[in-house]
Design a protein around this motif. Structure first.
Motif, mmCIF file in Angstrom:
data_model
loop_
_atom_site.group_PDB
_atom_site.id
_atom_site.type_symbol
_atom_site.label_atom_id
_atom_site.label_comp_id
_atom_site.label_asym_id
_atom_site.label_seq_id
_atom_site.Cartn_x
_atom_site.Cartn_y
_atom_site.Cartn_z
ATOM 1 N N LEU A 33 33.667 19.462 8.092
ATOM 2 C CA LEU A 33 34.311 20.777 8.100
ATOM 3 C C LEU A 33 35.289 20.935 6.934
ATOM 4 N N ILE A 34 35.994 19.873 6.619
ATOM 5 C CA ILE A 34 36.913 19.924 5.470
ATOM 6 C C ILE A 34 36.128 20.091 4.177
ATOM 7 N N ALA A 35 34.988 19.441 4.065
ATOM 8 C CA ALA A 35 34.135 19.610 2.886
ATOM 9 C C ALA A 35 33.634 21.054 2.798
ATOM 10 N N GLN A 36 33.263 21.630 3.958
ATOM 11 C CA GLN A 36 32.839 23.042 3.971
ATOM 12 C C GLN A 36 33.994 23.956 3.559
ATOM 13 N N LEU A 37 35.175 23.658 4.074
ATOM 14 C CA LEU A 37 36.359 24.447 3.725
ATOM 15 C C LEU A 37 36.630 24.371 2.222
ATOM 16 N N SER A 38 36.545 23.195 1.654
ATOM 17 C CA SER A 38 36.763 23.040 0.204
ATOM 18 C C SER A 38 35.697 23.758 -0.595
ATOM 19 N N ALA A 39 34.473 23.801 -0.060
ATOM 20 C CA ALA A 39 33.378 24.477 -0.762
ATOM 21 C C ALA A 39 33.599 25.996 -0.822
ATOM 22 N N LEU A 40 34.436 26.537 0.044
ATOM 23 C CA LEU A 40 34.732 27.974 0.017
ATOM 24 C C LEU A 40 35.443 28.401 -1.263
ATOM 25 N N PHE A 41 35.996 27.451 -1.990
ATOM 26 C CA PHE A 41 36.815 27.781 -3.150
ATOM 27 C C PHE A 41 36.144 27.453 -4.480
ATOM 28 N N THR A 42 34.847 27.214 -4.450
ATOM 29 C CA THR A 42 34.137 26.999 -5.713
ATOM 30 C C THR A 42 33.948 28.342 -6.408
ATOM 31 N N GLU A 43 33.698 28.283 -7.687
ATOM 32 C CA GLU A 43 33.507 29.502 -8.460
ATOM 33 C C GLU A 43 32.358 30.333 -7.893
ATOM 34 N N GLU A 44 31.305 29.663 -7.497
ATOM 35 C CA GLU A 44 30.130 30.358 -6.959
ATOM 36 C C GLU A 44 30.457 31.073 -5.645
ATOM 37 N N SER A 45 31.218 30.415 -4.781
ATOM 38 C CA SER A 45 31.522 31.039 -3.494
ATOM 39 C C SER A 45 32.567 32.145 -3.625
ATOM 40 N N LEU A 46 33.302 32.172 -4.709
ATOM 41 C CA LEU A 46 34.293 33.224 -4.947
ATOM 42 C C LEU A 46 33.726 34.378 -5.780
ATOM 43 N N LYS A 47 32.414 34.392 -5.985
ATOM 44 C CA LYS A 47 31.774 35.403 -6.825
ATOM 45 C C LYS A 47 32.005 36.818 -6.295
ATOM 46 N N ASP A 48 31.945 37.015 -4.975
ATOM 47 C CA ASP A 48 32.176 38.356 -4.414
ATOM 48 C C ASP A 48 33.569 38.864 -4.773
ATOM 49 N N ILE A 49 34.537 37.981 -4.690
ATOM 50 C CA ILE A 49 35.911 38.361 -5.041
ATOM 51 C C ILE A 49 35.992 38.660 -6.538
ATOM 52 N N SER A 50 35.368 37.811 -7.358
ATOM 53 C CA SER A 50 35.392 38.023 -8.815
ATOM 54 C C SER A 50 34.735 39.352 -9.180
ATOM 55 N N ASP A 51 33.622 39.668 -8.513
ATOM 56 C CA ASP A 51 32.935 40.930 -8.794
ATOM 57 C C ASP A 51 33.799 42.128 -8.409
ATOM 58 N N ALA A 52 34.451 42.048 -7.247
ATOM 59 C CA ALA A 52 35.321 43.144 -6.809
ATOM 60 C C ALA A 52 36.500 43.308 -7.764
ATOM 61 N N LEU A 53 37.063 42.193 -8.223
ATOM 62 C CA LEU A 53 38.184 42.264 -9.178
ATOM 63 C C LEU A 53 37.734 42.847 -10.510
ATOM 64 N N ALA A 54 36.526 42.490 -10.941
ATOM 65 C CA ALA A 54 36.002 43.035 -12.201
ATOM 66 C C ALA A 54 35.812 44.548 -12.087
ATOM 67 N N LYS A 55 35.328 45.002 -10.935
ATOM 68 C CA LYS A 55 35.137 46.439 -10.706
ATOM 69 C C LYS A 55 36.490 47.158 -10.739
ATOM 70 N N TRP A 56 37.494 46.582 -10.088
ATOM 71 C CA TRP A 56 38.831 47.183 -10.091
ATOM 72 C C TRP A 56 39.405 47.193 -11.506
ATOM 73 N N ASP A 57 39.234 46.084 -12.229
ATOM 74 C CA ASP A 57 39.763 45.985 -13.586
ATOM 75 C C ASP A 57 39.126 47.039 -14.493
ATOM 76 N N ALA A 58 37.815 47.273 -14.337
ATOM 77 C CA ALA A 58 37.132 48.294 -15.144
ATOM 78 C C ALA A 58 37.689 49.681 -14.819
ATOM 79 N N ALA A 59 37.910 49.962 -13.533
ATOM 80 C CA ALA A 59 38.472 51.257 -13.144
ATOM 81 C C ALA A 59 39.878 51.411 -13.705
#
Length: 163
Positions: free
Chosen positions: A66-92
């Motif tokens: 479970l700790i390994a799964q928790l740590s995997a939540l913070f990889t660049e790939e798993s944070l892609k949705d957040i990065s995409d939303a931030l990029a959309k906000w930054d463009a606006a």
């Protein structure tokens, strides 16, 4: 306007990185899986103790997973949705900033034009006052004339000389 949005995003980002740090601390602080070494102290209830060790080992293994799964939540790939939303906000935000800058430039130009118009209106008002004053006095502006009759401070207006 965007300051509030930036504050919200910064707060969310801070919270996510705090959780990431906690997950990293958990992962770093979890002991390695213990391997049985051949020498065991002499115990009376070996079967019961072996069952307890197996149960603990299973639970620790589950926690490690479970700790390994928790740590995997913070990889660049798993944070892609957040990065995409931030990029959309930054463009606006950039689009708004560009429009805002253009509006500021137009406002500066308009302010200069307004200042010129106000100056011209003041000058027109002054000219109208002068024109009205000269209409009230058809013989032209009068100049003071000292009267020899009466006290020396007594002055009356004399008509302007023609010619």
């Amino acid at each position: 306007m965007h300051d509030n949005e930036e504050a919200i995003i910064q707060g969310l980002e801070d919270e996510l990185y705090r959780v990431k740090d906690l997950a990293s601390s958990l992962e770093a602080g979890l002991p390695e899986e213990q391997k049985e070494n051949g020498s065991q102290p002499e115990i009376k209830n070996a079967d019961i103790i072996a069952g307890i060790q197996t149960a603990y080992a299973a639970k620790l293994q589950e926690a490690r997973g479970l700790i390994a799964q928790l740590s995997a939540l913070f990889t660049e790939e798993s944070l892609k949705d957040i990065s995409d939303a931030l990029a959309k906000w930054d463009a606006a935000k950039q689009a708004f900033d560009a429009k805002y800058q253009a509006a500021k430039e137009r406002a500066t130009s308009n302010q200069q034009q307004l200042t010129q118009i106000q100056d011209a209106e003041k000058r027109i008002a002054e000219l109208r006052k002068q024109q009205t004053a000269s209409r009230k006095c058809p013989q032209g502006p009068r100049r003071p004339r000292i009267s020899l009759r009466g006290p020396p401070h007594h002055m009356e207006l004399a008509p302007r000389r023609q010619g």
